[in-house]
Enzyme design. Sequence first.
Site, PDB file in Angstrom:
ATOM      1  N   GLY A  27      -0.841   7.819   1.541  1.00 13.72           N
ATOM      2  CA  GLY A  27      -2.046   7.154   1.056  1.00 13.72           C
ATOM      3  C   GLY A  27      -2.727   6.404   2.190  1.00 13.72           C
ATOM      4  O   GLY A  27      -2.855   6.925   3.305  1.00 13.72           O
ATOM      5  N   GLY A  30       0.043   5.796   4.995  1.00 14.20           N
ATOM      6  CA  GLY A  30       0.639   7.051   5.467  1.00 14.20           C
ATOM      7  C   GLY A  30      -0.339   7.909   6.245  1.00 14.20           C
ATOM      8  O   GLY A  30       0.000   8.473   7.302  1.00 14.20           O
ATOM      9  N   SER A  31      -1.592   8.009   5.758  1.00 10.35           N
ATOM     10  CA  SER A  31      -2.536   8.885   6.464  1.00 10.35           C
ATOM     11  C   SER A  31      -2.866   8.321   7.845  1.00 10.35           C
ATOM     12  O   SER A  31      -3.091   9.074   8.798  1.00 10.35           O
ATOM     13  CB  SER A  31      -3.800   9.129   5.634  1.00 10.35           C
ATOM     14  OG  SER A  31      -4.328   7.914   5.221  1.00 10.35           O
ATOM     15  N   VAL A 147       5.778  -7.148   5.863  1.00  8.22           N
ATOM     16  CA  VAL A 147       5.331  -8.550   5.827  1.00  8.22           C
ATOM     17  C   VAL A 147       4.265  -8.773   6.888  1.00  8.22           C
ATOM     18  O   VAL A 147       4.476  -8.519   8.079  1.00  8.22           O
ATOM     19  CB  VAL A 147       6.511  -9.517   6.068  1.00  8.22           C
ATOM     20  CG1 VAL A 147       6.030 -10.965   5.982  1.00  8.22           C
ATOM     21  CG2 VAL A 147       7.630  -9.271   5.069  1.00  8.22           C
ATOM     22  N   LYS A 220       7.291 -11.116   0.067  1.00  8.09           N
ATOM     23  CA  LYS A 220       7.245 -11.385   1.510  1.00  8.09           C
ATOM     24  C   LYS A 220       7.964 -12.698   1.831  1.00  8.09           C
ATOM     25  O   LYS A 220       8.672 -12.797   2.845  1.00  8.09           O
ATOM     26  CB  LYS A 220       5.782 -11.423   1.986  1.00  8.09           C
ATOM     27  CG  LYS A 220       5.126 -10.047   1.929  1.00  8.09           C
ATOM     28  CD  LYS A 220       3.617 -10.137   2.025  1.00  8.09           C
ATOM     29  CE  LYS A 220       2.974  -8.763   2.118  1.00  8.09           C
ATOM     30  NZ  LYS A 220       1.516  -8.790   1.956  1.00  8.09           N
ATOM     31  N   GLY A 319      -4.444  -3.284   5.475  1.00  5.76           N
ATOM     32  CA  GLY A 319      -5.337  -2.216   5.931  1.00  5.76           C
ATOM     33  C   GLY A 319      -4.528  -1.087   6.551  1.00  5.76           C
ATOM     34  O   GLY A 319      -3.420  -1.308   7.073  1.00  5.76           O
TER      35      GLY A 319
HETATM   36  N1  LIG Z   1      -2.374  -0.981   2.245  1.00  3.98           N
HETATM   37  C1  LIG Z   1      -1.942  -1.987   2.969  1.00  3.98           C
HETATM   38  O1  LIG Z   1      -2.729  -2.753   3.550  1.00  3.98           O
HETATM   39  C2  LIG Z   1      -0.474  -2.221   3.111  1.00  3.98           C
HETATM   40  C3  LIG Z   1      -0.037  -3.159   4.062  1.00  3.98           C
HETATM   41  C4  LIG Z   1       1.339  -3.412   4.209  1.00  3.98           C
HETATM   42  C5  LIG Z   1       2.242  -2.721   3.416  1.00  3.98           C
HETATM   43  N2  LIG Z   1       1.780  -1.835   2.493  1.00  3.98           N
HETATM   44  C6  LIG Z   1       2.783  -1.129   1.687  1.00  3.98           C
HETATM   45  O2  LIG Z   1       2.758   0.233   2.075  1.00  3.98           O
HETATM   46  C7  LIG Z   1       3.127   1.052   0.963  1.00  3.98           C
HETATM   47  C8  LIG Z   1       2.027   2.072   0.734  1.00  3.98           C
HETATM   48  O3  LIG Z   1       0.803   1.395   0.527  1.00  3.98           O
HETATM   49  P1  LIG Z   1      -0.589   2.180   0.520  1.00  3.98           P
HETATM   50  O4  LIG Z   1      -1.637   1.127   0.560  1.00  3.98           O
HETATM   51  O5  LIG Z   1      -0.579   3.260   1.523  1.00  3.98           O
HETATM   52  O6  LIG Z   1      -0.536   2.794  -0.943  1.00  3.98           O
HETATM   53  P2  LIG Z   1      -1.319   4.075  -1.495  1.00  3.98           P
HETATM   54  O7  LIG Z   1      -1.320   3.935  -2.973  1.00  3.98           O
HETATM   55  O8  LIG Z   1      -2.601   4.275  -0.780  1.00  3.98           O
HETATM   56  O9  LIG Z   1      -0.350   5.264  -1.062  1.00  3.98           O
HETATM   57  C9  LIG Z   1       0.876   5.507  -1.690  1.00  3.98           C
HETATM   58  C10 LIG Z   1       1.144   6.984  -1.613  1.00  3.98           C
HETATM   59  O10 LIG Z   1       2.414   7.290  -2.189  1.00  3.98           O
HETATM   60  C11 LIG Z   1       2.242   8.405  -3.033  1.00  3.98           C
HETATM   61  N3  LIG Z   1       3.253   8.374  -4.099  1.00  3.98           N
HETATM   62  C12 LIG Z   1       3.390   7.443  -5.062  1.00  3.98           C
HETATM   63  N4  LIG Z   1       4.415   7.807  -5.871  1.00  3.98           N
HETATM   64  C13 LIG Z   1       4.894   8.978  -5.383  1.00  3.98           C
HETATM   65  C14 LIG Z   1       5.906   9.866  -5.784  1.00  3.98           C
HETATM   66  N5  LIG Z   1       6.671   9.588  -6.863  1.00  3.98           N
HETATM   67  N6  LIG Z   1       6.134  10.979  -5.046  1.00  3.98           N
HETATM   68  C15 LIG Z   1       5.385  11.257  -3.949  1.00  3.98           C
HETATM   69  N7  LIG Z   1       4.394  10.451  -3.530  1.00  3.98           N
HETATM   70  C16 LIG Z   1       4.153   9.335  -4.248  1.00  3.98           C
HETATM   71  C17 LIG Z   1       0.845   8.271  -3.586  1.00  3.98           C
HETATM   72  O11 LIG Z   1       0.378   9.489  -4.085  1.00  3.98           O
HETATM   73  C18 LIG Z   1       0.091   7.801  -2.351  1.00  3.98           C
HETATM   74  O12 LIG Z   1      -0.271   8.879  -1.559  1.00  3.98           O
HETATM   75  C19 LIG Z   1       3.351   0.071  -0.195  1.00  3.98           C
HETATM   76  O13 LIG Z   1       4.723  -0.274  -0.226  1.00  3.98           O
HETATM   77  C20 LIG Z   1       2.522  -1.136   0.203  1.00  3.98           C
HETATM   78  O14 LIG Z   1       2.996  -2.331  -0.368  1.00  3.98           O
HETATM   79  C21 LIG Z   1       0.457  -1.557   2.329  1.00  3.98           C
HETATM   80  N1  LIG Z   2      -1.628  -5.837  -0.741  1.00  5.98           N
HETATM   81  C1  LIG Z   2      -1.103  -6.406   0.456  1.00  5.98           C
HETATM   82  C2  LIG Z   2      -1.017  -5.378   1.535  1.00  5.98           C
HETATM   83  C3  LIG Z   2      -0.363  -5.906   2.788  1.00  5.98           C
HETATM   84  O1  LIG Z   2       0.994  -6.156   2.581  1.00  5.98           O
HETATM   85  C4  LIG Z   2      -2.007  -7.539   0.896  1.00  5.98           C
HETATM   86  O2  LIG Z   2      -3.128  -7.639   0.383  1.00  5.98           O
HETATM   87  O3  LIG Z   2      -1.584  -8.345   1.726  1.00  5.98           O
HETATM   88 NA    NA Z   3       4.448  -7.401  10.204  1.00  7.84          NA
END
Ligand SMILES: NC(=O)c1ccc[n+]([C@@H]2O[C@H](COP(=O)([O-])OP(=O)(O)OC[C@H]3O[C@@H](n4cnc5c(N)ncnc54)[C@H](O)[C@@H]3O)[C@@H](O)[C@H]2O)c1
Ligand SMILES: N[C@@H](CCO)C(=O)O
Ligand code: NA
Length: 445
Positions: A27, A30-31, A147, A220, A319
């Site tokens: 997502g 990951g991308s 975190v 966190k 982000g």
């Molecule tokens: N977005 C941020 O700013 C950010 C920052 C720090 C940490 N995180 C953490 O990173 C992780 C991902 O966040 P994100 O923002 O990329 O989320 P997102 O929702 O954009 O991406 C999650 C991905 O996981 C996939 N997914 C969910 N369940 C699945 C399953 N059962 N099988 C296969 N794929 C599955 C979804 O389809 C999606 O592609 C989370 O743990 C989030 O707390 C996010």
């Molecule tokens: N949803 C979280 C992503 C980063 O961990 C935030 O807004 O801080």
């Molecule tokens: Na960090």
Amino acid sequence: MTTDGGRGADSPASADRPLRIAMLGCGVVGSEVVRLLGIHTDELAARVGTPLEIAGIAVRDPGRVRGAAVDRELLTTDADALIARNDVDIVIEVVGGIEPARTWLLSALRSGKSVVSANKALLATHGSTLHDAAAAAGVDLYYEAAVAGAIPLLRPLRESLAGDRIRRVLGIVNGTTNYILTRMDETGASFAEALAEAGELGYAEADPSADIDGFDAAAKAAIIAQLAFHTPVTIDDVYREGIGAVTAADIASARELGCTIKALVIAERAGDRPGISLRVHPAMIPRSHPLAGVREAFNAVFVEAEAAGQLMFYGRGAGGAPTASAVLGDVVAVARNRVAGRQGPGESAYAALPILPMGPTVTSYHLQLDVTDKAGVLAAVAGAFARHDVSIRSVRQDGRGDDASLVLVTHPAADAALSATVEDLRVLDGVRAVSGVVRVEGVES
Ligand SMILES: NC(=O)c1ccc[n+]([C@@H]2O[C@H](COP(=O)([O-])OP(=O)(O)OC[C@H]3O[C@@H](n4cnc5c(N)ncnc54)[C@H](O)[C@@H]3O)[C@@H](O)[C@H]2O)c1
Ligand SMILES: N[C@@H](CCO)C(=O)O
Ligand code: NA
């Protein structure tokens, strides 16, 4: 190097073949991980000593449009099979949530793969189980991205400050709520508008109540406290209040007092006995406080250690690209460890300090009272504070016809005494309404 899926760090990898990565989820984060791995392929290979290659990416919906960097040939819906592959060395988990992430990561660790995760909810709930599995298999479990996004915070706590004694950690660790509070304060945006923007910018969790209700910050806080105080901590140990009750009126009242409202995490040793208090809640802080200038999705964390003194960590807390930076930093670290046949530091929880309840924790309150403007009401209000041994720092009275508005700020007192005072005030004769109950931090007592 063997491709035996059961190999741990005691069977060193040589640099004669690439290290292969399975990524779970593709997502927002990951991308960006895939994009950056593609852009920096040669440099990362030089830093690790062998190339890093993506073996496969497990997703829920392979048909979904992703960035051009994501090779569709690598996508699979069978995460279990991908994790079990013998040619996979490192598993990156950027899915989020407890299950199936917990089961996947346990099976990855048990089969000798090193794990990098951004999943604070999982680490704050099942961290010890995952660390035990990593230790048993002799592999790494790293989660810097979980975190404060891009900010290097966990490695400094775990490694750089391992020789010091940390007293207190105070900061802003949720980008979404900081974004919302910044927009409400600076542009007068509504809560709902600001939350929608934070979602569009990729900051918010899949279920934004994780941000709004403080679960994300509490997770966190648990991870920070575990590392800072060498004590097992889970999300359930953290006192939690979200920002859902913060109103535009509270923000305006804060401004009149020269303050702003921030969602804070505070983890500290008790002053007089062994134990730590852990809390996340909104608080008014003076506009002159360094945390007041932390805007939008930026995070900032102060760490106070006995010998080091005060340290401040600041940067982008959410982000895609910032978070991917932290993920890739961990990937390089675990890859280097595999190449060198070693294992990074694991869980340190020897201190096992008790977690103290919120009641005796010392805080200050801001509150606003709508009262009848007649003789004796102010004395009755003062009496309610005195009954609970709460001292008033400042009071401002504005007349409104037959009514008056009182804005009070207390001196520090036990949180239980402060909340009992508020309950008494709510039923006091002459008090029409109590509002704007917000804790105050960062003011010299
Ligand atoms: N977005 C941020 O700013 C950010 C920052 C720090 C940490 N995180 C953490 O990173 C992780 C991902 O966040 P994100 O923002 O990329 O989320 P997102 O929702 O954009 O991406 C999650 C991905 O996981 C996939 N997914 C969910 N369940 C699945 C399953 N059962 N099988 C296969 N794929 C599955 C979804 O389809 C999606 O592609 C989370 O743990 C989030 O707390 C996010
Ligand atoms: N949803 C979280 C992503 C980063 O961990 C935030 O807004 O801080
Ligand atoms: Na960090």
